[in-house]
Design an enzyme around this catalytic site. Structure first.
Site, PDB file in Angstrom:
ATOM      1  N   HIS A 123      57.735 -19.584  16.606  1.00 40.34           N
ATOM      2  CA  HIS A 123      56.796 -19.079  17.619  1.00 40.34           C
ATOM      3  C   HIS A 123      57.306 -19.376  19.036  1.00 40.34           C
ATOM      4  O   HIS A 123      56.524 -19.434  19.971  1.00 40.34           O
ATOM      5  CB  HIS A 123      55.411 -19.682  17.401  1.00 40.34           C
ATOM      6  CG  HIS A 123      54.810 -19.266  16.094  1.00 40.34           C
ATOM      7  ND1 HIS A 123      54.367 -17.978  15.854  1.00 40.34           N
ATOM      8  CD2 HIS A 123      54.628 -19.938  14.937  1.00 40.34           C
ATOM      9  CE1 HIS A 123      53.920 -17.879  14.608  1.00 40.34           C
ATOM     10  NE2 HIS A 123      54.077 -19.068  14.025  1.00 40.34           N
ATOM     11  N   ARG A 135      62.974 -65.018  19.453  1.00 38.21           N
ATOM     12  CA  ARG A 135      62.110 -64.471  18.406  1.00 38.21           C
ATOM     13  C   ARG A 135      60.790 -63.949  18.972  1.00 38.21           C
ATOM     14  O   ARG A 135      60.072 -63.224  18.294  1.00 38.21           O
ATOM     15  CB  ARG A 135      61.796 -65.569  17.372  1.00 38.21           C
ATOM     16  CG  ARG A 135      63.033 -66.089  16.685  1.00 38.21           C
ATOM     17  CD  ARG A 135      62.729 -67.369  15.955  1.00 38.21           C
ATOM     18  NE  ARG A 135      61.802 -67.168  14.863  1.00 38.21           N
ATOM     19  CZ  ARG A 135      62.174 -66.906  13.611  1.00 38.21           C
ATOM     20  NH1 ARG A 135      63.446 -66.822  13.322  1.00 38.21           N
ATOM     21  NH2 ARG A 135      61.288 -66.750  12.674  1.00 38.21           N
ATOM     22  N   GLU A 166      64.278 -41.363  23.722  1.00 43.58           N
ATOM     23  CA  GLU A 166      64.042 -42.532  24.591  1.00 43.58           C
ATOM     24  C   GLU A 166      65.227 -43.484  24.630  1.00 43.58           C
ATOM     25  O   GLU A 166      65.442 -44.142  25.644  1.00 43.58           O
ATOM     26  CB  GLU A 166      62.743 -43.275  24.237  1.00 43.58           C
ATOM     27  CG  GLU A 166      62.736 -43.998  22.925  1.00 43.58           C
ATOM     28  CD  GLU A 166      61.416 -44.699  22.659  1.00 43.58           C
ATOM     29  OE1 GLU A 166      60.835 -45.284  23.579  1.00 43.58           O
ATOM     30  OE2 GLU A 166      60.967 -44.673  21.502  1.00 43.58           O
ATOM     31  N   TRP A 175      53.541 -67.526  17.569  1.00 43.55           N
ATOM     32  CA  TRP A 175      53.205 -66.135  17.858  1.00 43.55           C
ATOM     33  C   TRP A 175      51.895 -65.873  17.143  1.00 43.55           C
ATOM     34  O   TRP A 175      51.829 -65.893  15.914  1.00 43.55           O
ATOM     35  CB  TRP A 175      54.311 -65.192  17.385  1.00 43.55           C
ATOM     36  CG  TRP A 175      54.148 -63.839  17.990  1.00 43.55           C
ATOM     37  CD1 TRP A 175      54.490 -63.465  19.263  1.00 43.55           C
ATOM     38  CD2 TRP A 175      53.577 -62.698  17.372  1.00 43.55           C
ATOM     39  NE1 TRP A 175      54.161 -62.147  19.457  1.00 43.55           N
ATOM     40  CE2 TRP A 175      53.605 -61.645  18.332  1.00 43.55           C
ATOM     41  CE3 TRP A 175      53.040 -62.434  16.119  1.00 43.55           C
ATOM     42  CZ2 TRP A 175      53.120 -60.385  18.062  1.00 43.55           C
ATOM     43  CZ3 TRP A 175      52.557 -61.164  15.862  1.00 43.55           C
ATOM     44  CH2 TRP A 175      52.602 -60.156  16.821  1.00 43.55           C
ATOM     45  N   CYS A 223      56.806 -67.096  14.633  1.00 43.18           N
ATOM     46  CA  CYS A 223      56.747 -68.519  14.948  1.00 43.18           C
ATOM     47  C   CYS A 223      58.057 -69.206  14.583  1.00 43.18           C
ATOM     48  O   CYS A 223      58.813 -68.742  13.739  1.00 43.18           O
ATOM     49  CB  CYS A 223      55.626 -69.177  14.160  1.00 43.18           C
ATOM     50  SG  CYS A 223      54.045 -68.390  14.376  1.00 43.18           S
ATOM     51  N   GLU A 260      57.865 -38.360  15.872  1.00 40.06           N
ATOM     52  CA  GLU A 260      58.353 -39.715  16.105  1.00 40.06           C
ATOM     53  C   GLU A 260      59.888 -39.751  16.155  1.00 40.06           C
ATOM     54  O   GLU A 260      60.480 -40.437  16.992  1.00 40.06           O
ATOM     55  CB  GLU A 260      57.807 -40.657  15.016  1.00 40.06           C
ATOM     56  CG  GLU A 260      58.386 -42.064  14.992  1.00 40.06           C
ATOM     57  CD  GLU A 260      58.150 -42.864  16.259  1.00 40.06           C
ATOM     58  OE1 GLU A 260      57.468 -42.389  17.175  1.00 40.06           O
ATOM     59  OE2 GLU A 260      58.695 -43.987  16.335  1.00 40.06           O
ATOM     60  N   ASN A 267      54.463 -71.978   9.872  1.00 40.97           N
ATOM     61  CA  ASN A 267      54.753 -70.544  10.012  1.00 40.97           C
ATOM     62  C   ASN A 267      54.170 -69.848   8.792  1.00 40.97           C
ATOM     63  O   ASN A 267      54.259 -70.390   7.687  1.00 40.97           O
ATOM     64  CB  ASN A 267      56.259 -70.265  10.019  1.00 40.97           C
ATOM     65  CG  ASN A 267      56.938 -70.785  11.272  1.00 40.97           C
ATOM     66  OD1 ASN A 267      56.282 -71.256  12.191  1.00 40.97           O
ATOM     67  ND2 ASN A 267      58.249 -70.696  11.286  1.00 40.97           N
ATOM     68  N   GLY A 268      53.656 -68.647   8.963  1.00 44.35           N
ATOM     69  CA  GLY A 268      53.125 -67.903   7.819  1.00 44.35           C
ATOM     70  C   GLY A 268      51.645 -67.650   7.997  1.00 44.35           C
ATOM     71  O   GLY A 268      51.083 -67.847   9.084  1.00 44.35           O
ATOM     72  N   LYS A 298      57.982 -52.043  28.027  1.00 44.98           N
ATOM     73  CA  LYS A 298      57.418 -52.347  26.709  1.00 44.98           C
ATOM     74  C   LYS A 298      55.906 -52.181  26.708  1.00 44.98           C
ATOM     75  O   LYS A 298      55.319 -51.778  25.724  1.00 44.98           O
ATOM     76  CB  LYS A 298      57.824 -53.770  26.304  1.00 44.98           C
ATOM     77  CG  LYS A 298      57.420 -54.144  24.888  1.00 44.98           C
ATOM     78  CD  LYS A 298      58.190 -53.323  23.844  1.00 44.98           C
ATOM     79  CE  LYS A 298      57.695 -53.521  22.442  1.00 44.98           C
ATOM     80  NZ  LYS A 298      58.063 -52.389  21.578  1.00 44.98           N
ATOM     81  N   LYS A 344      62.070 -41.143  19.330  1.00 46.41           N
ATOM     82  CA  LYS A 344      63.031 -42.257  19.225  1.00 46.41           C
ATOM     83  C   LYS A 344      64.378 -41.843  19.799  1.00 46.41           C
ATOM     84  O   LYS A 344      64.999 -42.585  20.552  1.00 46.41           O
ATOM     85  CB  LYS A 344      63.253 -42.672  17.765  1.00 46.41           C
ATOM     86  CG  LYS A 344      62.305 -43.608  17.084  1.00 46.41           C
ATOM     87  CD  LYS A 344      62.092 -44.963  17.635  1.00 46.41           C
ATOM     88  CE  LYS A 344      61.126 -44.984  18.772  1.00 46.41           C
ATOM     89  NZ  LYS A 344      59.746 -45.282  18.518  1.00 46.41           N
TER      90      LYS A 344
HETATM   91  C1  F6R Z   1      58.022 -45.636  22.011  1.00 50.48           C
HETATM   92  C2  F6R Z   1      57.026 -46.605  22.412  1.00 50.48           C
HETATM   93  C3  F6R Z   1      55.885 -46.139  23.233  1.00 50.48           C
HETATM   94  C4  F6R Z   1      54.604 -46.886  22.876  1.00 50.48           C
HETATM   95  C5  F6R Z   1      53.470 -46.498  23.842  1.00 50.48           C
HETATM   96  C6  F6R Z   1      52.159 -47.147  23.460  1.00 50.48           C
HETATM   97  O1  F6R Z   1      58.993 -46.211  21.175  1.00 50.48           O
HETATM   98  O2  F6R Z   1      57.118 -47.764  22.112  1.00 50.48           O
HETATM   99  O3  F6R Z   1      55.702 -44.759  23.126  1.00 50.48           O
HETATM  100  O4  F6R Z   1      54.252 -46.566  21.566  1.00 50.48           O
HETATM  101  O5  F6R Z   1      53.803 -46.875  25.134  1.00 50.48           O
HETATM  102  O6  F6R Z   1      52.295 -48.533  23.436  1.00 50.48           O
HETATM  103  P1  F6R Z   1      51.255 -49.438  22.660  1.00 50.48           P
HETATM  104  O7  F6R Z   1      51.418 -49.169  21.210  1.00 50.48           O
HETATM  105  O8  F6R Z   1      51.639 -50.839  23.027  1.00 50.48           O
HETATM  106  O9  F6R Z   1      49.897 -49.056  23.147  1.00 50.48           O
END
Ligand code: F6R
Length: 613
Positions: A509, A27, A493, A78, A2, A486, A104-105, A608, A490
């Site tokens: 293996h 933000r 991607e 937010w 926020c 993970e 905010n908070g 996203k 990262k």
């Molecule tokens: C990788 C990434 C994606 C999401 C996936 C699920 O950095 O962001 O692998 O984790 O698309 O997304 P959510 O968590 O929004 O269901």
């Protein structure tokens, strides 16, 4: 998160508020609003809209306010309590309509405050915790606005940055801070406030930042800061306000992803706040709406998610088994939905999703509901479809995540699942002492992240050495296995470098055939069970000439014989050690991608929120 902006002066407040709100758009937010207080008194005029500041501007043009009003406060919200909607947007008004407030908070004792205010005849128009503050200021009304706000805050626990104005206090804005930033500035005949100094760029040459426990009165041309407790005056030195436009957008960072990596200690603090109970060694997660007997009846926990959320979920299954003794498994949401899975009423189906909109995870939720499972959501976006359809769950409170690669949501997912496992464990088999040990370890998470962030220089040096690689492996065991998956995700991607996450024991293996001097292996080797086995796996890699990058515990030199590329993380229990390790991986991926010149915040082919199967 926020954003707050406020102005009191001689000229019209509205343009200052709108430009300030625009400056805080980076933000991330879901709704916006302003309250204008006409010169010479008159009730605050409030306009709010769901969506962007542009939608608020449209709402104002359709229903005009007093454009000459010389005082106003504004907000970008937010959602944390209550879905994004016009009535949940700020500013909120007190019952008599004379007081406008932006916040905010998170107010921890909001339910108790709300109950008390309702019993005194206050009627709530929103689902927010913030509205309680507006009513509370009215309930605590004293001779001055400053004293009214001060009294109100004495009943509040939680975090806040607030700005308050009232029709009966012309020319005045009262602001206060506990845990949420507030910057104030005064110049020739005007005074301004913002939660983010970027919103004041161009309005003032310098700003003063409130400390926690400060309250301040702003009047045209000046402000005075006092301590909330003692009301004694305090001096907050002014700092120059010098922002380049690009720095405003990303809060001073080159990319949103880097900014979000840096925000992780605060995101974790927000995620953990008010949820850990030291005395009883347990967690309080009221959104689950589960009584002890419901938890005692659970036969299994199935976690389902996609991508990074899936890896956080895998870590969570280890916590469910270790802390609570409940058989747990993880399923890719896309598999779960089509596999005709066996779920029973005693199965808790935990669906994890940062966005709360991922198509496969949503479909898994619907399938599990059809089969009668108890469905619990763990989402970041409040009011998202998965959170609504599950009907019960826990929000991450990680703040908006704008970079496509998930960072702070992952860590908060790990934290929330650990808290759920602790709660289930304390209801079933953990002693109070064991619970307290886990509470202590979870409380240390923000500091573990800070320590990992402090390794950035060493990480950059290693990233420079390996940025030209074409392939990489990440290997780990136990709690570090999800972290290996993970780390590889990262890296691939955002840097487009081919990377694979493997269980360290699985390497031999098959994939070990790919190792040679050109394929670096990131070995997640903090101290803990299986550490000696990990050293053996590192030797297997070195025997194939693969360069090893080790992430190891501070003070442990056992990996030094195999590699000079070592990044240290602090000593901590094995069940939290993945947290600093993942932060190192995030920074490594970030710097490799940066050195390769890739578009970090919007990698090719990725979105996203994945709302298609
Ligand atoms: C990788 C990434 C994606 C999401 C996936 C699920 O950095 O962001 O692998 O984790 O698309 O997304 P959510 O968590 O929004 O269901």
């Amino acid at each position: 998160m926020c954003g707050i902006v406020g102005y009191t002066g001689r000229g019209p407040a509205l343009p200052v508020l709108l430009s300030g709100l625009h400056r805080m758009e980076y933000r991330g937010y879901d709704s916006a609003g302003v309250a204008l207080l006409p010169a010479g008194g008159g009730a605050p005029q409030v306009r709010r809209a769901v969506g962007k500041v542009a939608a608020l501007e449209t709402a104002i043009s359709e229903s005009p306010v007093d454009a000459s009003a010389p005082l106003g406060i504004g907000h970008t919200r937010w959602a944390t309590h209550g879905a994004p909607s016009e009535r949940n947007a700020h500013p909120h008004l007190s019952r008599d309509g004379s007081i406008a407030l932006v916040h905010n908070g998170i107010i921890d004792n909001f339910l108790a405050l709300r109950e008390r205010l309702v019993s005194q005849g206050f009627v709530f128009r929103s689902e927010t915790d913030s509205e309680a503050l507006a009513h509370l200021v009215e309930a605590c009304r004293a001779d001055t606005l400053l004293e009214s706000v001060r009294r109100a805050l004495s009943f509040v626990s939680g975090t806040y940055g607030i700005a308050v104005a009232a029709s009966w206090a012309p020319g005045q804005i009262v602001v206060a801070r506990k845990g949420s930033p507030i910057a104030i500035a005064a110049a020739d005949g005007v005074a301004c406030v913002a939660s983010d100094a970027a919103a004041l760029a161009g309005r003032a040459d310098s700003v003063a930042y409130l400390d926690d426990g400060d309250i301040a009165l702003l009047v045209p041309g000046g402000f005075e800061v006092r301590s909330i407790e003692a009301l004694s005056p305090v001096v907050r030195p002014a700092a120059p306000l010098d922002f380049a436009p690009d720095a405003i957008e990303k809060g001073g960072y080159e990319h949103f992803m880097r900014k979000e990596i840096a925000e992780q200690p605060e995101a974790l603090e927000n995620c953990l706040r008010g949820r850990l109970v030291d005395e009883d060694g347990t967690a309080k997660l009221s959104g689950l709406r589960m009584e002890p007997r419901d938890i005692a009846a659970l036969q299994s926990v199935v976690v389902t998610a996609c991508g990074t959320s899936y890896y956080a979920g895998l870590h969570g299954t280890y916590a469910f088994e270790q802390f609570s003794g409940i058989p747990s498994r993880i399923e890719q949401a896309a598999e779960f939905r089509y596999r005709n899975p066996i779920v029973a009423p005693e199965t808790a189906l935990v669906s994890l999703s940062q966005s709360g909109e991922t198509a496969d995870t949503l479909a898994a939720v619907r399938e599990a509901k059809r089969k009668g499972a108890l469905v619990l959501s763990v989402c970041n976006v409040v009011g998202s479809t998965i959170a609504r359809e599950a009907g019960r769950g826990v929000y991450l409170h990680a703040g908006p995540e704008i970079g496509v690669a998930s960072t702070k949501a992952f860590l908060c997912q790990v934290a929330v699942l650990s808290m759920m496992a602790l709660l289930f464990g304390r209801t079933r088999r953990l002693s109070c002492q064991e619970g307290r040990t886990i509470v202590g370890a979870l409380k240390a998470l923000p500091d573990l992240v800070r320590a990992a962030l402090a390794q950035e220089d060493a990480i950059v040096r290693i990233a420079e050495k390996f940025a030209g690689a074409r392939d990489a492996f990440f290997i780990g065991r136990g709690w570090q296995y999800p972290a290996a998956l993970e780390g590889a995700l990262k890296l691939k991607e955002i840097s487009y470098l081919h990377a694979e996450g493997y269980h360290a024991a699985e390497l031999k293996h098959g994939p070990i055939a790919l190792l040679d001097e050109h394929v670096p292996v990131v070995a997640l080797s903090p101290l803990g069970p299986g550490h000696d086995k990990m050293l053996g796996n590192i030797q297997e890699c070195r025997a194939r000439k693969a360069p090893v990058i080790a992430i190891a515990t501070e003070g442990d030199s056992s990996v030094d014989a195999f590699t000079e590329d070592v990044i240290r993380v602090p000593q901590c229990p094995d069940f939290t050690a993945a947290v600093p390790v993942v932060v190192v991986e995030q920074l490594f991926a970030y710097h490799v991608a940066r050195l390769r010149g890739e578009p970090i915040d919007q990698p090719r082919n990725l979105a996203k929120s994945v709302t298609v199967e």
